[in-house]
Enzyme design. Sequence first.
Site, mmCIF file in Angstrom:
data_model
loop_
_atom_site.group_PDB
_atom_site.id
_atom_site.type_symbol
_atom_site.label_atom_id
_atom_site.label_comp_id
_atom_site.label_asym_id
_atom_site.label_seq_id
_atom_site.Cartn_x
_atom_site.Cartn_y
_atom_site.Cartn_z
ATOM 1 N N HIS A 138 -17.241 -7.572 -4.812
ATOM 2 C CA HIS A 138 -16.523 -6.566 -4.018
ATOM 3 C C HIS A 138 -17.412 -6.101 -2.881
ATOM 4 O O HIS A 138 -18.612 -5.925 -3.075
ATOM 5 C CB HIS A 138 -16.189 -5.328 -4.868
ATOM 6 C CG HIS A 138 -15.419 -5.659 -6.100
ATOM 7 N ND1 HIS A 138 -16.022 -6.067 -7.262
ATOM 8 C CD2 HIS A 138 -14.093 -5.665 -6.354
ATOM 9 C CE1 HIS A 138 -15.100 -6.299 -8.184
ATOM 10 N NE2 HIS A 138 -13.922 -6.067 -7.652
ATOM 11 N N LYS A 164 -13.152 -13.926 -8.315
ATOM 12 C CA LYS A 164 -12.486 -12.838 -7.588
ATOM 13 C C LYS A 164 -13.340 -12.391 -6.405
ATOM 14 O O LYS A 164 -14.515 -12.058 -6.576
ATOM 15 C CB LYS A 164 -12.240 -11.644 -8.517
ATOM 16 C CG LYS A 164 -11.656 -10.440 -7.800
ATOM 17 C CD LYS A 164 -11.556 -9.214 -8.703
ATOM 18 C CE LYS A 164 -11.062 -8.017 -7.924
ATOM 19 N NZ LYS A 164 -11.151 -6.774 -8.710
ATOM 20 N N LYS A 323 3.549 -3.708 23.219
ATOM 21 C CA LYS A 323 4.772 -4.302 23.780
ATOM 22 C C LYS A 323 4.521 -5.013 25.117
ATOM 23 O O LYS A 323 5.067 -6.075 25.368
ATOM 24 C CB LYS A 323 5.853 -3.226 23.950
ATOM 25 C CG LYS A 323 6.417 -2.729 22.605
ATOM 26 C CD LYS A 323 7.552 -1.743 22.817
ATOM 27 C CE LYS A 323 8.009 -1.176 21.486
ATOM 28 N NZ LYS A 323 9.187 -0.334 21.580
ATOM 29 N N ASP A 367 15.206 -3.353 22.124
ATOM 30 C CA ASP A 367 15.403 -1.912 22.364
ATOM 31 C C ASP A 367 16.427 -1.734 23.484
ATOM 32 O O ASP A 367 17.316 -0.885 23.407
ATOM 33 C CB ASP A 367 14.090 -1.245 22.825
ATOM 34 C CG ASP A 367 13.119 -1.002 21.684
ATOM 35 O OD1 ASP A 367 13.559 -0.993 20.519
ATOM 36 O OD2 ASP A 367 11.916 -0.823 21.963
#
Length: 555
Positions: A138, A164, A323, A367
């Site tokens: 981890h 893991k 955008k 939109d």
Amino acid sequence: MSLLCVPLLVDGVENGLAAAAGARSLGADLVEYRIDHIFHGEGDDAGAADAHRLVAESPLPCIVTCRTTEEGGDYDGDDSARISLFESLAASEHPPRYIDVELSTFQRSANLRQKVKLAVDHDGNPRDLRTSLILSSHDFAGRPRDLMQRIAVMRAEPAAKVLKLAFLARSIRDNLELFDLLSERDRPTIALGMGPSGLMSRVLAPKFGGFLTFASLAPTTVTAPGQPTVGEILNTYRFRSIDRDTRVYGVIGHPIAHSLSPLIHNAGFGAGSGAGGDADAINAVYVPMPVAPGWEPFKATLGVMIDHPRLDFSGASVTLPHKEHALRFAREQEGNGWRIDGSAARAGAANTIATRADGTWLVTNTDMDAIVSLSREALADDLRGRRATIVGAGGAARAAAAGLADAGAVVTICNRTVETAERLAAELNEGAGSEAGSIEAAGLEKATAPAALVINCTPVGMAGGEHEGESALDIEALVRANGDERPVVFDTVYNPLETPLLRAARLADLPTIDGASMFVRQAAAQFALWTGREAPTWLFDRLVRERLRSGGQGE
Ligand code: NAP
């Protein structure tokens, strides 16, 4: 198939068992008992007895782990004491299915390694045991610099049945690296990105053959940052239906954690056309794709997702602040298989990216279409020559002004900063076709002038915003100025569902259009573009309204 595991930070046997029973009833395959709150090391016989009872009475197969402080847990006792406990659990009548031991512990001494190996089932252990070893690593700070080295060391350990790897993901690219690690696995492997940027790795584990993913019982019992709940992973993300062929869509923006888009698009994929239930479902999933602000992160991330050989990235919603970047990306790639739809070109921004059946890509602005079609419906299909007032001069206002003027409306953009409105009006007038209505600029004082339609395109009234509880304009003044006419009042803000502006309009008996309707309409157009099917708009609408009513947030 990947397993679904619920990690439980156990603070008492009864609570732990009750939580495990809850996990089973929600549909989990196994639980992970983190016992570092109930077992404190050498001499803690009561803690050891609790751990035994927990495992013996577990309603689901389990992983047992006792996380040390250095790996994000609470255990600061002696290593050999917790390994001895694991050994006695493995040798008991009801052993755990797995024990999870950190690579760092494993590497600390030959003695510890030997002790762990004696406690688990593997070819080199003559004991007849039913507990397997998960060897884990981890990193809560980010991708470890020695990631490849760690993997090589883990893969060199034959006693480990499962590997893991979990680290704090800082970008979408970290997820892609985790997927590559899964694709190259030599045994069952868990590869997960923690934090909001890692959600994709948790949801898409089945696509890349991940051994399991973790999901919490409830938002309050999350054991690692970015962990979804069981309900989210099973119901929203339809985890059980994800396989190697699942196409991947998402919402690209920053911040993105509260977006409503995953809720509705995934439901849409699950419902298909709605006629035949599961048989109609579309093999696709929609995930949040947080991308840091700026052109470079956007360009790099979109590029690697498109190029990834196994991601099957097929399209995205694009929201703030990207955008304009979506349009720029398409412009740079024009002639290279990318096309810009008229609405995106006119609005100067794209909120949708879609791949086409022939492998080309399209950017568009749904939109704009949503604003125009809702306005058209409210004004009896007649926009030509009608006066439309747009409050605000940002991205939403730009889409509204361009779309309505192109449909023949006479538009006034009213903005706090008049110069911004003037610049926008001049730019849009210049690019307008011969049939388009004119666009004028004004200050906010003109927002209540006579008009057939008034649209708020500012964040005023938005829940949690600076101007929560405020109305974007004075409805009484609007009513007075319009005499017998009843203008349609449209608010693009969708949280709350009924903004102060819409409430005032309703009380004044004016027709209204709310932001949720716009949100659903633009999402439905995206869905249709991606899937070639009509969106289950009724479902989108119901889910958005339910979530907003229950206090959920928007994008
Ligand atoms: P934007 O580009 O940041 O523009 C915001 C505009 O609002 C600017 O013109 C700004 O004026 C004006 N403004 C900000 N605070 C104001 C205030 N206190 N008083 C008066 N004007 C103010 O934002 P955007 O992307 O256009 O988004 C605007 C709204 O549309 C957002 O609230 C968003 O939720 C909504 N929206 C809804 C949907 C939907 O699907 N329902 C989709 C897109 C956007 P200045 O120029 O003076 O700064």
